[in-house]
Design an enzyme around this catalytic site. Structure first.
Site, PDB file in Angstrom:
ATOM      1  N   ARG A 382      -9.374  22.971  22.582  1.00 47.18           N
ATOM      2  CA  ARG A 382      -9.019  24.158  23.350  1.00 47.18           C
ATOM      3  C   ARG A 382      -9.849  24.195  24.635  1.00 47.18           C
ATOM      4  O   ARG A 382     -11.075  24.308  24.566  1.00 47.18           O
ATOM      5  CB  ARG A 382      -9.278  25.434  22.533  1.00 47.18           C
ATOM      6  CG  ARG A 382      -8.514  25.503  21.208  1.00 47.18           C
ATOM      7  CD  ARG A 382      -7.052  25.822  21.404  1.00 47.18           C
ATOM      8  NE  ARG A 382      -6.291  25.678  20.171  1.00 47.18           N
ATOM      9  CZ  ARG A 382      -6.117  26.647  19.273  1.00 47.18           C
ATOM     10  NH1 ARG A 382      -6.680  27.830  19.480  1.00 47.18           N
ATOM     11  NH2 ARG A 382      -5.395  26.436  18.198  1.00 47.18           N
ATOM     12  N   GLU A 384     -10.592  26.386  26.625  1.00 45.95           N
ATOM     13  CA  GLU A 384     -10.844  27.791  26.939  1.00 45.95           C
ATOM     14  C   GLU A 384     -12.297  27.959  27.373  1.00 45.95           C
ATOM     15  O   GLU A 384     -13.203  27.545  26.668  1.00 45.95           O
ATOM     16  CB  GLU A 384     -10.578  28.670  25.714  1.00 45.95           C
ATOM     17  CG  GLU A 384      -9.150  28.574  25.188  1.00 45.95           C
ATOM     18  CD  GLU A 384      -8.980  29.356  23.894  1.00 45.95           C
ATOM     19  OE1 GLU A 384      -9.989  29.920  23.407  1.00 45.95           O
ATOM     20  OE2 GLU A 384      -7.863  29.390  23.368  1.00 45.95           O
ATOM     21  N   HIS A 391     -16.382  30.769  19.412  1.00 42.13           N
ATOM     22  CA  HIS A 391     -15.411  29.857  20.011  1.00 42.13           C
ATOM     23  C   HIS A 391     -16.039  28.501  20.305  1.00 42.13           C
ATOM     24  O   HIS A 391     -17.181  28.417  20.741  1.00 42.13           O
ATOM     25  CB  HIS A 391     -14.854  30.439  21.308  1.00 42.13           C
ATOM     26  CG  HIS A 391     -13.879  31.555  21.098  1.00 42.13           C
ATOM     27  ND1 HIS A 391     -14.258  32.874  21.136  1.00 42.13           N
ATOM     28  CD2 HIS A 391     -12.549  31.545  20.833  1.00 42.13           C
ATOM     29  CE1 HIS A 391     -13.198  33.640  20.913  1.00 42.13           C
ATOM     30  NE2 HIS A 391     -12.156  32.864  20.724  1.00 42.13           N
ATOM     31  N   SER A 536      -4.543  31.780  11.558  1.00 38.48           N
ATOM     32  CA  SER A 536      -3.403  32.379  12.239  1.00 38.48           C
ATOM     33  C   SER A 536      -2.170  31.585  11.841  1.00 38.48           C
ATOM     34  O   SER A 536      -2.200  30.344  11.812  1.00 38.48           O
ATOM     35  CB  SER A 536      -3.605  32.330  13.762  1.00 38.48           C
ATOM     36  OG  SER A 536      -2.545  32.985  14.417  1.00 38.48           O
TER      37      SER A 536
END
Length: 610
Positions: A382, A384, A391, A536
């Protein structure tokens, strides 16, 4: 015309008398030194001229006349000589023996000629011997009296008088070794052990004994090793950036588990707490800079054994339920889920990226390729720029996908069973590891229900609203609200683990099946531990026309997902699944404040080494 011997003798004699007179009067040497030098010069000249030294000549001693002795005296003298010779020989032998013993003692104290300590040759797979190493965790009172050979890191060493105590560590088990000076243990050996750098790798051989009192500093409290030999296998050649003792200190309350995280705010070196105890604290930054050392702490040894067990239990449970493991590509064209937060790369002239999810390929395998129930484990990427405590830019994904007959609750039941299997398995199989973690990172045991508590997203929002917390039913939960909801659920339902479904469609990926009764909602769900998301998932769209419609709504190029959509054009089974973040599960199960503590070698926006 040269002087006569009488004349030169008279001069030398006169000079000698002058020197004697000067000495008698107590005159300093400086006043008569010139006379002395003149006299010495004349003596040299005297010898050169007359071929002899000045002064009266020494007379050769006349050899004593041999006395004639009677035969009786001869025998008596011979006996005395023999006795004297015997006595001298005995003294010489005693002196030689004494010198030999002193040399041996000196050599022994210096370790000369002994091979029971020192630096071992480099292990290069030269040979296979009959040596047998015993693992430290196997050392118990039942082995008392037996000789064992153990290998480990030198964790502690303390010299005391003519002895030495040391602590060896292997994984998170430790054993005390002790040695005192003796004929077999020279002082040089005691000095050698005491002087070895901490964290060196050593082989320790000795007899297992049972101490009078438990060894509180060791995990193997009821035994110790009386050292017979001690060899260094690999010496620590650099100074330690921090003491392992400091790195093992309890860290309860030192760090929050939410909010921004910036390792640059921490010092590069171990520092002192501001608290009353003034203990040395080893911060997260220096730990990660020297991760190979930090991983040696008992708590970290335990954390990653528990993490390994989570992976084993994940596989075990799903294999029992008829799943098979698949391996999906990590290099793909476009973006895994249509987002822009991907690591882009050039793939032989074609644009590509690192997969931010195995989503599309596990769907193909389960719903389009006939495998029906699949799971995969592997790295997820990721891009991000999220500098938080939960994270990472690379983490380990535990994903599953399965076909359903009529409702995605079938998937939810599998996930509920899976997590309960994992939680039960950790508690049953990792008792020792859990205690090692608890020593440094105290935490409360995870509470969970059977079956798992299920709430709708709307019900979760209502709980927050009733507590006076603002939350829109069609907006995603913030990290803070997730945390608050977890506290509310814990207080009301007595569980740290629950899941919610029916999330707003706008906050879920393009392939998520819309809710049949409310187009603003979706057939999606999230699972939570201690108020933080760890999974998720959703029912996926299996009709290609609807997939394209949702992709367009997200602004995703159909060309980038052409092969994915095409895989549903030949008949696809209804299906659903989800993705689990392994590190986050471990972090939250153990109540750790930072996901980096559950990542072997973390990758975040500011860290790409070691």
């Amino acid at each position: 015309m040269s002087e006569t011997e009488e004349a030169m003798t008279a001069k030398i004699t006169a000079l000698g008398e002058a020197i004697s007179a000067a000495k008698a009067e107590g005159k300093p040497k400086e006043e008569w030194d010139g006379i002395l030098q003149e006299m010495l010069s004349l003596k040299v000249k005297f010898k050169e001229t007359f071929g002899k030294d000045f002064g009266p000549q020494r007379k050769e001693k006349e050899a004593p006349k041999e006395q004639e002795a009677s035969d009786k005296n001869k025998e008596k003298n011979a006996a005395k000589a023999a006795a004297k010779a015997e006595k001298e020989a005995k003294k010489a032998a005693q002196r030689a023996e004494r010198e030999r013993r002193e040399r041996e003692k000196a050599d022994r104290l210096a370790g000369i000629g002994q091979d029971n300590f020192g630096d071992a040759p480099l292990v290069q797979s030269q040979e296979i011997t009959d040596k047998v190493w015993t693992r430290i965790e196997q050392l118990k009172p039942s082995l008392a009296g037996q000789t064992v050979l153990v290998r480990g890191h030198l964790s502690k060493v303390r010299a005391q008088g003519k002895g030495v105590f040391c602590l060896l560590r292997s994984t998170f088990f430790t054993i005390q070794g002790v040695a005192f000076e003796s004929p077999e243990i020279p002082s040089a050996m005691i000095k050698y052990i005491s002087g070895l750098p901490l964290e060196s790798v050593v082989d320790m051989k000795g007899t297992v004994t049972v101490p009078d009192q438990p060894i509180e500093s060791a995990t193997q409290k009821m035994v110790e090793v009386s050292i017979q030999s001690f060899h260094c296998i690999s010496k620590a050649k650099l100074a330690l950036p921090f003491r392992m003792e400091d790195a093992c200190r309890p860290e309860s309350g030192l760090e929050t588990d939410i909010g921004e995280y910036n390792e640059d705010d921490e010092p590069d070196e171990a520092g002192t707490d501001e608290g009353e105890d003034k203990a040395i604290r080893v911060g997260q930054k220096i730990r990660l800079n020297y991760r190979w050392l930090d991983l040696r702490t008992p708590a970290n040894q335990a954390i990653f054994r528990i993490e390994s067990m989570v992976g084993c239990l994940f596989r075990e449970c799903l294999v029992k339920k008829g799943f098979i493991e698949v391996h999906t590509p990590k290099i793909i064209g476009g973006a895994s889920e249509g987002g822009s937060e991907v690591f882009k790369l050039d793939y032989f002239g074609q644009p590509a990226c690192l997969a931010m999810s195995p989503q599309l390929h596990k769907q193909m395998a389960a719903a389009c390729s006939g495998f029906e129930r699949v799971f995969t484990t592997g790295p997820v990427f990721r891009a991000e720029n999220s500098n938080t405590r939960r994270h990472l830019c690379e983490f380990t994904g535990l994903d599953l996908e399965m076909v359903i007959q009529e409702h995605y609750d079938e998937v939810l039941q599998v996930f509920s069973d899976l997590f309960i299997y994992i939680f039960d398995g950790i508690a049953e199989r990792c008792k020792e590891e859990l205690e090692r973690v608890r020593e440094q990172h105290p935490f409360e045991n995870l509470q969970y229900l059977r079956p798992t508590l299920k709430l709708t997203f709307a019900e979760g929002c209502k709980l927050l609203q009733e507590a006076g917390i603002q939350q829109d039913e069609y907006e995603d939960l913030s990290t803070e609200n997730e945390k608050k909801l977890g506290d509310i659920v814990k207080q009301k339902y007595k569980t740290d683990f629950f899941f919610m479904d029916k999330y707003p469609l706008t906050v879920r990926p393009f392939y998520t099946m819309p809710d049949p009764n409310n187009p603003k909602l979706s057939n999606s769900y999230d699972f939570f531990i201690r108020g933080q998301e760890i999974l998720s998932g959703a029912q996926r769209i299996h009709e290609p026309d609807l997939i394209e419609e949702r992709a367009k709504a997200w602004g995703i190029s159909l060309k980038d997902i052409e092969s994915y959509v095409d895989s549903f054009r030949h008949g696809a089974l209804p299906h659903g699944g989800g993705g689990i973040g392994l590190e986050r599960v471990v972090m939250l199960y153990l109540g750790l404040p930072n996901v980096r503590k559950a990542a072997w070698f973390p990758r975040d926006p500011k860290r790409i080494a070691p």
